[in-house]
Design an enzyme around this catalytic site. Structure first.
Site, PDB file in Angstrom:
ATOM      1  N   HIS A  27     -18.261 -50.503 -48.750  1.00  0.00           N
ATOM      2  CA  HIS A  27     -18.511 -50.704 -50.190  1.00  0.00           C
ATOM      3  C   HIS A  27     -18.905 -49.365 -50.805  1.00  0.00           C
ATOM      4  O   HIS A  27     -20.076 -49.006 -50.865  1.00  0.00           O
ATOM      5  CB  HIS A  27     -19.618 -51.756 -50.377  1.00  0.00           C
ATOM      6  CG  HIS A  27     -19.845 -52.139 -51.812  1.00  0.00           C
ATOM      7  ND1 HIS A  27     -20.402 -53.348 -52.180  1.00  0.00           N
ATOM      8  CD2 HIS A  27     -19.605 -51.482 -52.975  1.00  0.00           C
ATOM      9  CE1 HIS A  27     -20.483 -53.426 -53.487  1.00  0.00           C
ATOM     10  NE2 HIS A  27     -20.025 -52.293 -54.000  1.00  0.00           N
ATOM     11  N   HIS A  29     -17.349 -46.966 -54.205  1.00  0.00           N
ATOM     12  CA  HIS A  29     -16.371 -46.756 -55.280  1.00  0.00           C
ATOM     13  C   HIS A  29     -16.112 -45.257 -55.356  1.00  0.00           C
ATOM     14  O   HIS A  29     -17.048 -44.481 -55.577  1.00  0.00           O
ATOM     15  CB  HIS A  29     -16.925 -47.245 -56.616  1.00  0.00           C
ATOM     16  CG  HIS A  29     -17.314 -48.693 -56.614  1.00  0.00           C
ATOM     17  ND1 HIS A  29     -16.502 -49.681 -57.144  1.00  0.00           N
ATOM     18  CD2 HIS A  29     -18.412 -49.336 -56.132  1.00  0.00           C
ATOM     19  CE1 HIS A  29     -17.098 -50.863 -57.001  1.00  0.00           C
ATOM     20  NE2 HIS A  29     -18.255 -50.688 -56.380  1.00  0.00           N
ATOM     21  N   HIS A 208     -16.619 -58.396 -55.704  1.00  0.00           N
ATOM     22  CA  HIS A 208     -18.046 -58.314 -55.995  1.00  0.00           C
ATOM     23  C   HIS A 208     -18.532 -59.687 -56.456  1.00  0.00           C
ATOM     24  O   HIS A 208     -17.862 -60.353 -57.260  1.00  0.00           O
ATOM     25  CB  HIS A 208     -18.297 -57.324 -57.129  1.00  0.00           C
ATOM     26  CG  HIS A 208     -18.257 -55.883 -56.735  1.00  0.00           C
ATOM     27  ND1 HIS A 208     -17.202 -55.314 -56.082  1.00  0.00           N
ATOM     28  CD2 HIS A 208     -19.175 -54.897 -56.900  1.00  0.00           C
ATOM     29  CE1 HIS A 208     -17.467 -54.027 -55.870  1.00  0.00           C
ATOM     30  NE2 HIS A 208     -18.660 -53.752 -56.358  1.00  0.00           N
ATOM     31  N   GLU A 211     -24.452 -59.941 -57.304  1.00  0.00           N
ATOM     32  CA  GLU A 211     -25.204 -58.710 -57.561  1.00  0.00           C
ATOM     33  C   GLU A 211     -26.131 -59.046 -58.735  1.00  0.00           C
ATOM     34  O   GLU A 211     -27.281 -59.402 -58.524  1.00  0.00           O
ATOM     35  CB  GLU A 211     -24.245 -57.555 -57.892  1.00  0.00           C
ATOM     36  CG  GLU A 211     -24.949 -56.239 -58.191  1.00  0.00           C
ATOM     37  CD  GLU A 211     -23.985 -55.122 -58.664  1.00  0.00           C
ATOM     38  OE1 GLU A 211     -22.867 -55.405 -59.121  1.00  0.00           O
ATOM     39  OE2 GLU A 211     -24.411 -53.937 -58.592  1.00  0.00           O
ATOM     40  N   ASP A 289     -22.257 -47.931 -52.336  1.00  0.00           N
ATOM     41  CA  ASP A 289     -21.823 -48.349 -53.670  1.00  0.00           C
ATOM     42  C   ASP A 289     -21.364 -47.162 -54.528  1.00  0.00           C
ATOM     43  O   ASP A 289     -20.175 -46.866 -54.566  1.00  0.00           O
ATOM     44  CB  ASP A 289     -22.931 -49.140 -54.381  1.00  0.00           C
ATOM     45  CG  ASP A 289     -22.381 -50.120 -55.411  1.00  0.00           C
ATOM     46  OD1 ASP A 289     -21.152 -50.243 -55.522  1.00  0.00           O
ATOM     47  OD2 ASP A 289     -23.196 -50.769 -56.108  1.00  0.00           O
ATOM     48  N   ASP A 290     -22.286 -46.512 -55.237  1.00  0.00           N
ATOM     49  CA  ASP A 290     -21.951 -45.391 -56.126  1.00  0.00           C
ATOM     50  C   ASP A 290     -22.929 -44.258 -55.835  1.00  0.00           C
ATOM     51  O   ASP A 290     -23.856 -43.993 -56.611  1.00  0.00           O
ATOM     52  CB  ASP A 290     -22.069 -45.837 -57.593  1.00  0.00           C
ATOM     53  CG  ASP A 290     -21.131 -46.997 -57.888  1.00  0.00           C
ATOM     54  OD1 ASP A 290     -19.922 -46.764 -58.033  1.00  0.00           O
ATOM     55  OD2 ASP A 290     -21.618 -48.144 -57.931  1.00  0.00           O
TER      56      ASP A 290
HETATM   57  N1  HPA Z   1     -20.911 -53.495 -59.505  1.00  0.00           N
HETATM   58  C1  HPA Z   1     -19.848 -53.816 -60.233  1.00  0.00           C
HETATM   59  N2  HPA Z   1     -18.921 -52.924 -60.553  1.00  0.00           N
HETATM   60  C2  HPA Z   1     -19.051 -51.679 -60.115  1.00  0.00           C
HETATM   61  C3  HPA Z   1     -20.130 -51.296 -59.366  1.00  0.00           C
HETATM   62  C4  HPA Z   1     -21.111 -52.257 -59.033  1.00  0.00           C
HETATM   63  O1  HPA Z   1     -22.136 -52.000 -58.354  1.00  0.00           O
HETATM   64  N3  HPA Z   1     -19.961 -49.982 -59.112  1.00  0.00           N
HETATM   65  C5  HPA Z   1     -18.804 -49.605 -59.668  1.00  0.00           C
HETATM   66  N4  HPA Z   1     -18.247 -50.624 -60.292  1.00  0.00           N
HETATM   67 ZN    ZN Z   2     -19.819 -51.972 -56.053  1.00  0.00          ZN
END
Ligand code: HPA
Ligand code: ZN
Length: 349
Positions: A27, A29, A208, A211, A289-290
């Site tokens: 996971h 991006h 996703h 969250e 994630d990011d």
């Molecule tokens: N959630 C949803 N979309 C996203 C995320 C995330 O954490 N990061 C990049 N796009």
């Molecule tokens: Zn994500």
């Protein structure tokens, strides 16, 4: 620093084990690995105006998220810097260099084609550039990969379908489709047709859910999209029946500890349900994630969750094994990764 979580000291042997673990990242991006300095370098190269006065300003803005949407606003704005095939290659290689330093051995990154095609960038440049970067990264670092094309759920489902068609020449180079962006108000069901078509074309599916959205959205995502993995999924912990279902069906959850604290899914790291999910037999994993926005790459996420929850060597081994098992790597590659994991757990190199 990263979060207001109470910081526990990581025991030396646990820190050393985390260093050694052969990591599989499920996971991440690619656009979320765009560090402000690279964003500003690419923007200058392309003559693109950026939304902040400098990379330092962008970095400051990235410390101040209060929600998923406040993050996504900065994330999409920074993507303006990515224009050419070479930009996507450079972005991917910069991520793989950091991932290699963290002991990543296999990665299945997401990219969001619509974020780029809606600005007039050709999908061939997006996918071609990323694949160039992944191939060069495998040559340099031995990191294997499978690329996941994600649809933006805040855009109409018809746009996702158009994107799947536009990517058809590249489908044999992709491993799965995904679904990301704003979760609340954008449920999974309207994307069921596109996901069914993607699966019929030989792609796996991930999405996703859970969250910012409640546990119920995790169940609805399993029902509507027939996914092999749920990205995040941590809010499933709020529903004991759903936790039992996840443990029984073996679907992998790709949790992202630092992201969850930064975007206020949990107030502090010690509130993360990762250990509870692991104890309940759910195939949970640790991911970044990011990482350019949430204060660290996969190793930082392992260290943060291990410190906050006091994870043992055996629990860290299970998290790493879940990631190998839940990946879309070949059976042969999985065997190699399990061998590397066994060595790491035995204390060897
Ligand atoms: N959630 C949803 N979309 C996203 C995320 C995330 O954490 N990061 C990049 N796009
Ligand atoms: Zn994500």
């Amino acid at each position: 620093m990263l979060s207001d979580a109470p910081r526990r000291q990581l025991a030396g042997p646990i820190a050393a084990l985390i260093e050694r673990l052969p990591k599989v990242e499920l996971h991440v991006h690619l656009e979320g690995t765009l560090e402000p300095e690279l964003a500003y370098e690419l923007a200058a190269r392309n003559g693109i105006p950026m939304p902040y006065a400098s990379a330092a300003e962008m970095r400051r803005a990235a410390m101040e998220f209060t929600s998923l949407q406040s993050f996504l606003d900065v994330y999409y704005a920074a993507c303006a810097a990515l224009v050419t095939r070479a930009d996507f290659r450079d972005l991917t290689l910069a991520y793989l260099e950091r991932a290699n330093a963290d002991g990543v051995r296999h990665v299945e990154p997401f990219f969001d084609p619509q974020t780029h095609t809606d600005r007039g960038v050709a999908i061939d440049d997006v996918i071609g550039g990323i694949l160039d970067g992944l191939a060069e990264g495998e040559r340099r670092y031995g990191i294997t990969s499978g690329l996941i094309m994600s649809f933006l759920r805040h855009l109409p489902p018809e746009a996702a379908d158009v994107t799947l068609s536009a990517a058809e020449p590249w489908l044999d180079r992709l491993v799965a489709v995904g679904l990301d962006s704003s979760e609340v108000g954008f449920p999974p069901e309207p994307f069921a047709g596109t996901f069914a078509r993607a699966r019929s074309l030989g792609l796996k599916a991930v999405a996703h859910a859970g969250e910012e959205g409640e546990a119920e959205l995790v169940a609805r995502t399993l029902d509507a999209l027939a996914v092999s993995r749920v990205d995040h999924g941590v809010r499933a912990a709020e529903d004991p029946a759903l936790v039992r279902r996840l443990a029984e069906c073996g679907v992998t959850l790709t949790a992202c500890p630092n992201s969850n604290v930064r975007l206020r899914v949990f107030p502090t790291m010690d509130r993360s349900p990762i250990k509870r999910l692991l104890d309940a037999g759910v195939a949970v994993t640790v991911n970044s994630d990011d990482p350019a926005y949430f204060g660290g790459y996969i190793g930082d996420n392992y260290r943060a969750i291990a410190a906050a929850l006091g994870l043992t060597a055996a629990e860290l081994g299970r998290l790493a094994a879940n990631a190998i098992n839940g990946s879309f790597a070949s059976a042969e590659r999985k065997r190699e990764l399990f061998d590397e994991l066994a060595l790491a757990l035995a204390g060897g190199e």
